[in-house]
Design a protein around this motif. Structure first.
Motif, mmCIF file in Angstrom:
data_model
loop_
_atom_site.group_PDB
_atom_site.id
_atom_site.type_symbol
_atom_site.label_atom_id
_atom_site.label_comp_id
_atom_site.label_asym_id
_atom_site.label_seq_id
_atom_site.Cartn_x
_atom_site.Cartn_y
_atom_site.Cartn_z
ATOM 1 N N LEU A 152 -1.665 24.483 24.270
ATOM 2 C CA LEU A 152 -1.304 23.875 22.993
ATOM 3 C C LEU A 152 -2.521 23.660 22.110
ATOM 4 O O LEU A 152 -2.443 23.819 20.880
ATOM 5 C CB LEU A 152 -0.577 22.542 23.239
ATOM 6 C CG LEU A 152 0.823 22.684 23.822
ATOM 7 C CD1 LEU A 152 1.371 21.338 24.245
ATOM 8 C CD2 LEU A 152 1.772 23.346 22.810
ATOM 9 N N GLU A 156 7.870 23.121 15.790
ATOM 10 C CA GLU A 156 7.346 22.394 16.955
ATOM 11 C C GLU A 156 8.114 22.775 18.216
ATOM 12 O O GLU A 156 7.523 23.008 19.278
ATOM 13 C CB GLU A 156 7.426 20.885 16.746
ATOM 14 C CG GLU A 156 6.867 20.107 17.925
ATOM 15 C CD GLU A 156 7.268 18.647 17.947
ATOM 16 O OE1 GLU A 156 6.953 17.972 18.956
ATOM 17 O OE2 GLU A 156 7.918 18.175 16.996
ATOM 18 N N LYS A 183 -3.241 26.959 20.504
ATOM 19 C CA LYS A 183 -2.277 27.246 19.440
ATOM 20 C C LYS A 183 -2.598 26.437 18.191
ATOM 21 O O LYS A 183 -2.451 26.917 17.061
ATOM 22 C CB LYS A 183 -0.853 26.959 19.926
ATOM 23 C CG LYS A 183 -0.344 27.964 20.958
ATOM 24 C CD LYS A 183 1.064 27.632 21.422
ATOM 25 C CE LYS A 183 1.540 28.632 22.469
ATOM 26 N NZ LYS A 183 1.683 29.994 21.922
ATOM 27 N N LEU A 184 -3.047 25.203 18.386
ATOM 28 C CA LEU A 184 -3.435 24.373 17.248
ATOM 29 C C LEU A 184 -4.644 24.968 16.534
ATOM 30 O O LEU A 184 -4.649 25.105 15.299
ATOM 31 C CB LEU A 184 -3.749 22.957 17.751
ATOM 32 C CG LEU A 184 -4.517 22.021 16.817
ATOM 33 C CD1 LEU A 184 -3.760 21.811 15.524
ATOM 34 C CD2 LEU A 184 -4.786 20.698 17.515
ATOM 35 N N ALA A 198 1.919 22.231 15.726
ATOM 36 C CA ALA A 198 1.158 22.294 16.969
ATOM 37 C C ALA A 198 0.583 20.928 17.335
ATOM 38 O O ALA A 198 0.523 20.565 18.519
ATOM 39 C CB ALA A 198 0.034 23.328 16.838
ATOM 40 N N ILE A 231 7.078 26.184 19.421
ATOM 41 C CA ILE A 231 5.781 26.152 20.107
ATOM 42 C C ILE A 231 5.949 25.619 21.523
ATOM 43 O O ILE A 231 5.402 26.172 22.489
ATOM 44 C CB ILE A 231 4.778 25.293 19.303
ATOM 45 C CG1 ILE A 231 4.409 26.018 17.999
ATOM 46 C CG2 ILE A 231 3.529 25.006 20.122
ATOM 47 C CD1 ILE A 231 3.598 25.188 17.037
#
Length: 615
Positions: free
Chosen positions: A537, A382, A540-541, A553, A385
């Motif tokens: 984000l 996390e 990315k998820l 993510a 990221i």
């Protein structure tokens, strides 16, 4: 995955998670699992949680707030009839005792393309429309293309699908603009399939139908029910299709047991509840603590003819964020300090003591109730990221855990209101007598839009507390049609509403929180969030290639959303509170992730005779 109440059991019980997805590219399979292997093999005959001998009989009557003005299920505008999904089906259907596992429905099998760059569905040759015509791959392509063309939400949800085409007789292939997105096959399995031949045909008067227009013509479906009768905006009755093509399919055995499914619509909440008490419909889901504690002292409850019951199953597989959501499309809410001040003024703790009977808990995550909500300070993947988007997110995400303000007594509230006033002063407001005004001398005003009068005491808590620091907050209660129209056009200062979340968050986050959805009328981006860090984000998820990365993510997204103070979080209860007229029975063991009412319940003639009333 699309927001839904049916949302991996292994994680729920603290077991180590299997590989992110075991469904392998290049082979035909009967089911799709986001994690591990499906519980039920290709030769299963029914889900374990159903009663295969459940009688097919009786009527179930449901009640709902708001009317309806169309039977077209894909329009971005209008109020589709409740229960319209009983007529239509999807390519895949979920199991209620697994997480993110879907089995064949209109499609009998699916095949994943190389690197998850596409998915192909093979249609079930037994699938039929109610007029006897087969449900075809062409219907699927037409339904998908039409939904994306006329509904912005659908276009956003299926953003990564570049093409839908018939690639062989009875086969439809969806091609993606990316590889590695293991959720896409599942969400394509959720496509609602409509009959192309019916929608492109003519009605009884000879007028050509138009899928882009509203209609109250009873539609053609393929599902277990068909529309029997209706009174526009008031009531609608569906009847079970005796020769339903799927009644012996393993995903349908033991389900859809009522001969008749009736839905009554109400425009006033008090009338709605009184109608339940008066036996005008059978099932009530309670969301008000006071009414649950004090409102069920009426004869039918005392006599046992109405049964109150709570179900944890309805919340086992889902999470949510509920709260006061300011509309960032209005300039006054674009300053983060103003939004944080609103949260400081909400005294949940006092409400829980005086109004909620201690039943609720405060929400502190956009994924509340799920095991991957953010907490503490970021670490591990996390943190990696978040570092990758460090210049796009608030610096506080790295140094301060998100914590809701705590009120509950006069001293704490005074301290939090002082802090709120300080933030508002920093944002450019000045306390002029008893009014908080901007540089032009205009008082800061906030209108809370609602259609639920029962929640006004909750809203009044915030109204009163903001008033002590000079903010003029008001409550605007409107009827259901006006409420819906104002939400769709973003015509509000603030809402109290929610986003539901699943065990597999993905594409839907774009139209909850993504920049593109901020200006799309009718989207669920209620706050009007348009932030490059949030967008990064979300992508990315969606692109996560294993479960660990997906969860990391999600935590990163959750943390950044919280630190932007887009919502003053509300409260929740992790089980459903229900009441029903005692005319129904259910399987001895309910599925892990749903109480299943009314889908897997059935009419009990013996109970009904004792209860009296409706037949």
């Amino acid at each position: 995955m699309k927001f839904a109440p049916l949302l991996a059991a292994a994680l729920l019980f603290g077991m180590s998670a299997p590989a992110f997805a075991q469904t392998q590219p290049g082979e035909w399979v009967h089911a799709f699992a986001m994690e591990g292997q499906p519980k039920y093999g290709p030769d299963f005959t029914h889900f374990d949680y159903v009663n295969v001998d459940a009688p097919k009989a009786g009527t179930v009557r449901m009640g709902t707030m708001g009317g309806f003005d169309t039977f077209n299920p894909i329009l971005p505008k209008g109020d589709p009839a409740s229960g319209i999904g009983l007529l239509y089906e999807t390519l895949l259907t979920p199991s209620l005792d697994e997480q993110s596992v879907y089995y064949g429905s209109l499609a009998e099998a699916l095949k994943i393309g190389p690197d998850y760059g596409s998915v192909t569905f093979r249609m079930n040759p037994a699938a039929k429309w109610h007029d006897g015509e087969p449900v075809t791959a062409e219907d699927v392509v037409w339904s998908f293309n039409t939904a994306v063309e006329i509904n912005p939400d659908q276009a956003q949800y299926y953003h990564n699908v570049t093409k839908a085409e018939v690639t062989a007789p009875g086969e439809v292939t969806f091609t993606f603009d990316q590889t590695g997105n293991r959720e896409l096959p599942l969400i394509l399995g959720q496509v609602m399939v409509l009959p192309q031949h019916w929608w492109e045909g003519e009605d009884a008067s000879g007028k050509k139908r138009n899928i882009a227009e509203s209609t109250l013509e009873p539609p053609l479906g393929s599902g277990p029910y068909e529309l029997d009768s209706f009174d526009a905006g008031r009531t609608i009755t569906y009847k079970r299709v005796e020769d339903y093509w799927g009644k012996d399919q393993p995903t349908q055995v033991g389900s859809n047991n009522f001969d008749e499914y009736r839905i009554e619509s109400f425009l006033d909440e008090t009338v709605w509840f009184e109608a339940f008490k008066g036996d005008q419909f059978d099932y009530w889901s309670e969301y008000t603590a006071r009414r649950w504690a004090t409102g069920f002292d009426f004869p039918a409850v005392r006599e046992g003819r109405v049964v109150q019951e709570e179900f944890a199953q309805d919340y086992n597989g889902s999470g949510l964020m509920t709260g006061f959501i300011p509309n960032l499309r209005r300039e006054k809410f674009q300053d983060e300090r103003v939004r944080e001040a609103i949260n400081l003024a909400f005294d949940f703790e006092s409400l829980n003591k005086t109004l909620f009977y201690g039943q609720y808990e405060r929400i502190d995550s956009y994924f509340y109730g799920l095991p991957f909500k953010s907490s503490g300070l970021p670490e591990g993947e996390e943190l990696d990221i978040l570092n990758s988007v460090k210049d796009l997110v608030p610096p506080s995400v790295f140094t301060e855990p998100y914590v809701n303000p705590v009120n509950g007594d006069a001293g704490k509230l005074r301290g939090n209101l002082r802090q709120a006033l300080s933030l508002l002063t920093e944002a450019g407001y000045t306390l002029n007598g008893n009014q908080l005004v901007d540089a032009n001398g205009q008082q800061l005003t906030i209108e809370i839009l609602t259609q639920q009068p029962s929640l006004e005491p909750v809203f009044q808590n915030l109204v009163t507390n903001l008033g002590t620091i000079g903010v003029l907050a008001t409550i605007r209660n409107v009827d259901s049609p006006q409420y819906i129209n104002r939400i769709r056009s973003f015509d509000y200062d603030m809402l109290y509403t929610q986003w539901a979340q699943s065990w597999s968050p993905g594409n839907e986050q774009r139209f909850f929180f993504g920049s593109e959805s901020a200006t799309e009328e009718g989207s669920r981006n209620y706050a009007g969030i348009a932030d490059p860090g949030i967008d990064a984000l979300i992508e990315k998820l969606i692109a996560a290639d294993d479960r660990a990365t997906q969860e990391a993510a999600v935590k990163a997204l959750d943390r950044v959303l919280l630190h932007h103070h887009y919502v003053a979080p509300g409260y929740t209860l992790r089980h459903s509170r229900t009441a029903r007229w005692d005319r129904f029975s259910r399987p001895e063991v309910l599925p892990e992730f749903s109480s299943g009412f009314p889908t897997i319940w059935w009419w009990d003639a013996e109970k009904a005779a004792k209860t009296g009333g409706a037949q």
